[in-house]
Design an enzyme around this catalytic site. Structure first.
Site, mmCIF file in Angstrom:
data_model
loop_
_atom_site.group_PDB
_atom_site.id
_atom_site.type_symbol
_atom_site.label_atom_id
_atom_site.label_comp_id
_atom_site.label_asym_id
_atom_site.label_seq_id
_atom_site.Cartn_x
_atom_site.Cartn_y
_atom_site.Cartn_z
ATOM 1 N N HIS A 64 0.849 -1.187 0.000
ATOM 2 C CA HIS A 64 0.000 0.000 0.000
ATOM 3 C C HIS A 64 0.887 1.241 0.000
ATOM 4 O O HIS A 64 1.945 1.275 0.642
ATOM 5 C CB HIS A 64 -0.947 -0.004 1.201
ATOM 6 N N ASP A 66 1.043 4.157 1.333
ATOM 7 C CA ASP A 66 1.512 4.878 2.518
ATOM 8 C C ASP A 66 2.657 4.159 3.231
ATOM 9 O O ASP A 66 3.169 4.653 4.230
ATOM 10 C CB ASP A 66 0.358 5.152 3.488
ATOM 11 N N HIS A 67 3.068 3.018 2.677
ATOM 12 C CA HIS A 67 4.199 2.289 3.248
ATOM 13 C C HIS A 67 5.383 2.177 2.285
ATOM 14 O O HIS A 67 6.462 1.732 2.697
ATOM 15 C CB HIS A 67 3.761 0.896 3.695
ATOM 16 N N HIS A 142 -4.237 -8.432 6.483
ATOM 17 C CA HIS A 142 -4.548 -7.114 5.933
ATOM 18 C C HIS A 142 -5.166 -7.148 4.529
ATOM 19 O O HIS A 142 -5.176 -6.146 3.832
ATOM 20 C CB HIS A 142 -3.285 -6.250 5.915
ATOM 21 N N HIS A 270 -0.262 4.658 13.201
ATOM 22 C CA HIS A 270 -1.017 4.513 11.955
ATOM 23 C C HIS A 270 -2.408 5.121 12.111
ATOM 24 O O HIS A 270 -3.418 4.545 11.734
ATOM 25 C CB HIS A 270 -1.112 3.033 11.543
#
Length: 305
Positions: A64, A66-67, A142, A270
Site C-alpha cells: 500500500h 503509505d508504506h 490485511h 497509523h
C-alpha cells in the site's frame, strides 16, 4: 550496545496535522534498519539528523502506498550521494519489479547493488541472522500480502566480575569464562570457577513491528514477551466495524494483543486522519494496557538491557 527506535512517520493513508506516513528507524548494535518507507520518509530522516548512508537494511511490510511511496526517492538520494555499499530490501515479491521498473525508466544507473529478499506473508521464519540479532517475519491479516517484523537480540555471554578477576588471567581464559565454562588445569583441578568470577548475562532485547492488520491472535506466540511492540491502531473502538471491514485494528484491539502477549511496552500508531487529537486514542488503549504510548514523530524509544 544500542537498541534504539525512532518514529519517523505515524499516520495512515495520507499526511495530516503534521503527521507523516508510516516509517520507523531502528539502530540495533550499529546496524541501521528502516521499517516501511511512506511518502516523506527521507525528509523526516533529514529533519531528525539520521544519516541515510548508514541504512543497511529496509523492511517493507506491504505494498500500500503509505508504506512504500517514499522508497524510490530514498534510493535515488542514496545514489546521488555516492553510495556504493550494497542495500538489502525485504518485502513482498512485487517490490523488486516496482523498484526495478522505476529505476530503469528514469535511467537511474545505480552505483550500488540492491538485494531483494522476498518475504512470504503466510509464514513466520527467520529472514536475517547476524552475529548478534535475528529478524523474523510476522504474518499479518490485511487483505493483501502483509508482514510484520520481529527484531531480537541473540543470547549474550556472561559478564566478567572485574572485582574478583585475577590480574594474571589470560584473554583466552576470560573468553572461556564468558561462555559459561569452568576452567581446569591439566590434572583436572579447578583453576577458575565460572560462578565465582562472572555475572549473569545482560538481557537480550526485542522489538516487534506489527503494521496494518486486523485483530489477529495468531501472532501472540511470535511476539510473546517482547520488550517493545508497535501495533497499528488506526481507529478508536467505536469504529470497530469499519476497522474490520478495512483490515485494520482499533486501540482496544492493539492493547488486547499487547496484554495477551505479555509485552513490556506498547506503541500505537497509523492513525486515521479523522483524529486530530490523539489523546482519546491513548486513553482508550491504556484502559486495557496501561503501559502504552503514542507513536510521536521524532521520539526515540531506547530499549535498555
Amino acid at each position: 550496545m544500542a537498541f534504539l527506535l525512532k518514529i519517523l512517520g505515524s499516520n495512515s493513508a495520507t499526511p495530516a496535522y503534521g503527521r507523516h506516513q508510516s516509517s520507523h528507524l531502528l539502530n540495533l548494535e550499529n546496524y541501521h534498519m528502516l521499517i516501511d518507507c511512506g511518502e516523506g520518509t527521507q525528509m523526516q530522516l533529514l529533519k531528525f539528523k539520521a544519516r541515510v548512508s548508514r541504512i543497511n537494511y529496509i523492511f517493507i511490510s506491504h505494498l500500500h502506498g503509505d508504506h512504500i511511496y517514499g522508497l524510490i526517492g530514498l534510493i535515488n538520494t542514496m545514489n546521488l550521494n555516492g553510495r556504493t555499499e550494497d542495500l538489502h530490501i525485504f518485502g513482498p515479491y512485487q517490490l523488486s519489479e516496482i523498484v526495478t521498473v522505476q529505476m530503469r525508466a528514469t535511467n537511474a544507473n545505480l552505483r550500488f547493488k540492491i538485494h531483494f529478499n522476498v518475504v512470504d506473508s503466510q509464514e513466520s521464519y527467520t529472514l536475517l541472522d547476524t552475529s548478534c540479532f535475528t529478524v523474523q517475519s510476522i504474518p499479518l491479516d490485511h487483505g493483501i500480502a502483509c508482514s510484520g517484523y520481529l527484531f531480537k537480540e541473540k543470547p549474550k555471554p556472561r559478564r566478567i566480575n572485574k572485582e574478583k578477576l585475577n590480574r594474571e588471567i589470560s584473554v583466552a581464559d576470560i573468553l572461556e569464562l564468558k561462555e559459561g565454562r569452568n576452567l581446569y588445569d591439566a590434572e583436572g583441578r579447578l583453576r577458575y570457577s565460572n560462578e565465582e568470577l562472572t555475572l549473569p548475562a545482560r538481557k537480550s532485547r526485542s522489538y516487534a513491528y506489527c503494521s496494518d492488520t486486523r485483530y489477529n491472535e495468531r501472532i501472540l506466540s511470535i511476539i510473546e514477551g517482547v520488550d517493545l511492540l508497535y501495533h497499528e491502531a488506526t481507529f478508536m473502538h467505536d469504529q470497530a466495524e469499519k476497522a474490520r471491514e478495512r483490515y485494520h485494528s482499533t486501540t482496544i484491539d492493539a492493547a488486547t494483543i499487547a496484554a495477551k502477549a505479555n509485552v513490556g511496552h506498547l506503541i500505537i500508531g497509523h492513525y486515521s486522519s479523522r483524529y486530530k487529537d490523539l489523546q482519546p486514542l491513548l486513553k482508550e488503549a491504556q484502559s486495557v494496557f496501561p503501559n502504552t504510548s503514542l507513536a510521536v514523530e521524532g521520539e526515540d524509544h531506547n530499549i535498555e538491557d
